[in-house]
Design a protein around this motif. Structure first.
Motif, PDB file in Angstrom:
ATOM      1  N   ASP A  60      -2.551   1.224  -7.573  1.00  0.00           N
ATOM      2  CA  ASP A  60      -1.873   0.485  -7.193  1.00  0.00           C
ATOM      3  C   ASP A  60      -0.788  -0.238  -7.555  1.00  0.00           C
ATOM      4  O   ASP A  60      -1.145  -1.519  -7.743  1.00  0.00           O
ATOM      5  CB  ASP A  60      -3.503  -0.316  -6.605  1.00  0.00           C
ATOM      6  CG  ASP A  60      -4.522  -0.067  -6.393  1.00  0.00           C
ATOM      7  OD1 ASP A  60      -5.078   0.916  -5.328  1.00  0.00           O
ATOM      8  OD2 ASP A  60      -5.465  -0.751  -6.488  1.00  0.00           O
ATOM      9  N   GLU A  62       2.521  -2.507  -8.525  1.00  0.00           N
ATOM     10  CA  GLU A  62       3.290  -3.443  -6.863  1.00  0.00           C
ATOM     11  C   GLU A  62       4.617  -3.902  -8.501  1.00  0.00           C
ATOM     12  O   GLU A  62       4.250  -4.307  -9.425  1.00  0.00           O
ATOM     13  CB  GLU A  62       2.286  -4.647  -6.490  1.00  0.00           C
ATOM     14  CG  GLU A  62       3.455  -4.702  -5.552  1.00  0.00           C
ATOM     15  CD  GLU A  62       2.991  -6.031  -4.502  1.00  0.00           C
ATOM     16  OE1 GLU A  62       1.934  -5.059  -3.810  1.00  0.00           O
ATOM     17  OE2 GLU A  62       3.328  -7.646  -5.235  1.00  0.00           O
ATOM     18  N   HIS A 200      -3.531  -2.818   4.518  1.00  0.00           N
ATOM     19  CA  HIS A 200      -2.280  -3.615   3.631  1.00  0.00           C
ATOM     20  C   HIS A 200      -2.217  -3.735   4.288  1.00  0.00           C
ATOM     21  O   HIS A 200      -1.248  -3.199   5.792  1.00  0.00           O
ATOM     22  CB  HIS A 200      -2.005  -2.232   2.850  1.00  0.00           C
ATOM     23  CG  HIS A 200      -0.850  -2.437   1.490  1.00  0.00           C
ATOM     24  ND1 HIS A 200      -1.293  -3.358   0.350  1.00  0.00           N
ATOM     25  CD2 HIS A 200       0.614  -2.894   2.120  1.00  0.00           C
ATOM     26  CE1 HIS A 200      -0.188  -3.443   0.283  1.00  0.00           C
ATOM     27  NE2 HIS A 200       1.323  -3.181   0.641  1.00  0.00           N
ATOM     28  N   HIS A 254       0.572   2.300   4.050  1.00  0.00           N
ATOM     29  CA  HIS A 254       0.533   1.523   2.738  1.00  0.00           C
ATOM     30  C   HIS A 254       1.939   1.106   2.434  1.00  0.00           C
ATOM     31  O   HIS A 254       3.296   0.752   1.907  1.00  0.00           O
ATOM     32  CB  HIS A 254       0.594   1.786   1.198  1.00  0.00           C
ATOM     33  CG  HIS A 254       0.882   1.024   0.164  1.00  0.00           C
ATOM     34  ND1 HIS A 254      -0.425   0.657  -0.279  1.00  0.00           N
ATOM     35  CD2 HIS A 254       1.884   0.466  -0.861  1.00  0.00           C
ATOM     36  CE1 HIS A 254       0.049   0.129  -1.743  1.00  0.00           C
ATOM     37  NE2 HIS A 254       0.685  -0.442  -1.417  1.00  0.00           N
ATOM     38  N   ALA A 302       1.399   4.632  -2.523  1.00  0.00           N
ATOM     39  CA  ALA A 302       1.693   3.128  -2.535  1.00  0.00           C
ATOM     40  C   ALA A 302       3.140   2.274  -3.176  1.00  0.00           C
ATOM     41  O   ALA A 302       2.711   1.842  -4.343  1.00  0.00           O
ATOM     42  CB  ALA A 302       0.554   3.123  -3.931  1.00  0.00           C
ATOM     43  N   SER A 304       6.408   0.541  -4.033  1.00  0.00           N
ATOM     44  CA  SER A 304       6.600  -1.163  -3.419  1.00  0.00           C
ATOM     45  C   SER A 304       8.364  -1.279  -4.096  1.00  0.00           C
ATOM     46  O   SER A 304       8.633  -0.679  -5.387  1.00  0.00           O
ATOM     47  CB  SER A 304       6.032  -2.051  -4.552  1.00  0.00           C
ATOM     48  OG  SER A 304       6.313  -1.525  -5.424  1.00  0.00           O
TER      49      SER A 304
END
Length: 307
Positions: A60, A62, A200, A254, A302, A304
């Motif tokens: 996860d 970020e 998400h 995501h 995932a 970002s």
């Protein structure tokens, strides 16, 4: 990943890291810091032209708004989950003993980079809550304590509110007061997408648009390993109360906005050929209004980006 589901274990990571990544052809590079995962490995892409670097083991990820730090979920050998932050340059890791319990996951940065929002299992209540961690002070608190069994936390663009959902309603919580100030019908926001604890949501920098992922029926039965379901991306415009599915032929999940709020990243893959295994997801870039997606990095999930 369901809020109540733990990964079965770390995925295979190739020794030849350089061979895992396919950057844009013709010498193109990233103009923004980027974090993503592959199995239990978290990678960072910084300066223009830099190759992805392994910075931590966890899930996860970020990246912070300024692109210096990566928040992630750290797993212990016993399977406990806790929130961690790693410096993308020094790889120095920070943990937060003020967070109680053994099960917190999915950190989301506040727009000003001073706080983390995440899902937290409260052992006394035996329930999921939205939790806030102030990084400077290291202080922890629950938000909207009346919101039991809530998932999918995300921030408003101005950082004054956070959102969470319980599969039926979507609640907005005032961060300062810690109480619910608005309740929405989740189905009205999702449109044709199915409600899930793994939903998400990401809000555009100006706050006018939301991107989210959700399962829909795979009417063409192209992704046969998904029990008739296909993960797709959706655009919600709160001011208009509209939600539409974004085009494209990929299994997609995501989403993450890029600076400017007109393009975004996501993890996805094409339908496998008949008789072949399900492929690993890759990272794609797409522009709103264009159904075509551009492959950025092979074998990643995932994503970002810094704002």
């Amino acid at each position: 990943m369901s809020a109540a589901t733990f990964p079965s274990g770390p995925s295979r990571i190739s020794v030849a890291i350089g061979a895992l990544f396919l950057l844009l052809a013709a010498g193109a590079a990233f103009a923004f810091p980027l974090a993503f995962s592959r199995g239990d490995a978290i990678f960072f892409v910084g300066a223009e032209g830099e190759k992805p670097r392994l910075v931590a083991r966890g899930y996860d990820p970020e990246i912070s708004p300024d692109g210096r730090l990566v928040a992630f979920t750290l797993y212990s050998e016993q399977g406990d989950r806790q929130i961690a932050v790693v410096d993308a340059t020094s790889k120095e890791r920070r943990l937060f003993p003020s967070v109680p319990g053994k099960n917190s996951y999915g950190p989301r940065w506040s727009p000003d980079g001073r706080a983390l929002l995440f899902s937290h299992w409260d052992e006394k209540e035996s329930e999921w809550f939205l939790a806030l961690l102030l990084l400077d002070e290291g202080t922890f608190r629950l938000l909207g304590p009346e919101c039991k069994g809530f998932y999918s936390p995300f921030w408003s663009a101005d950082g004054k509110s956070v959102y969470g959902q319980d599969l039926e309603k979507l609640c907005r919580i005032d961060v300062g007061e810690g109480r619910v100030v608005e309740t929405l019908d989740l189905a009205a926001v999702l449109g044709e997408a199915m409600a899930s604890s793994a939903l998400h949501v990401t809000v555009s920098p100006d706050g006018t648009k939301w991107l989210f992922d959700g399962d829909v029926e795979d009417s063409g039965r192209r992704f046969k390993s998904h029990d008739g379901l296909l993960s797709a991306l959706f655009l919600h415009v709160p001011a208009e109360g509209t939600t539409r599915r974004l085009g494209g032929d990929l299994w997609a999940a995501h989403p993450a906005w890029l600076p400017g709020g007109e393009a975004f990243l996501f993890a996805g893959y094409e339908a496998p050929a008949s008789g072949t295994d399900q492929p690993l997801p890759a990272l794609y870039r797409q522009v709103l209004g264009d159904d075509r997606a551009t492959l950025l990095i092979a074998e990643g999930g995932a994503p970002s980006s810094a704002r």
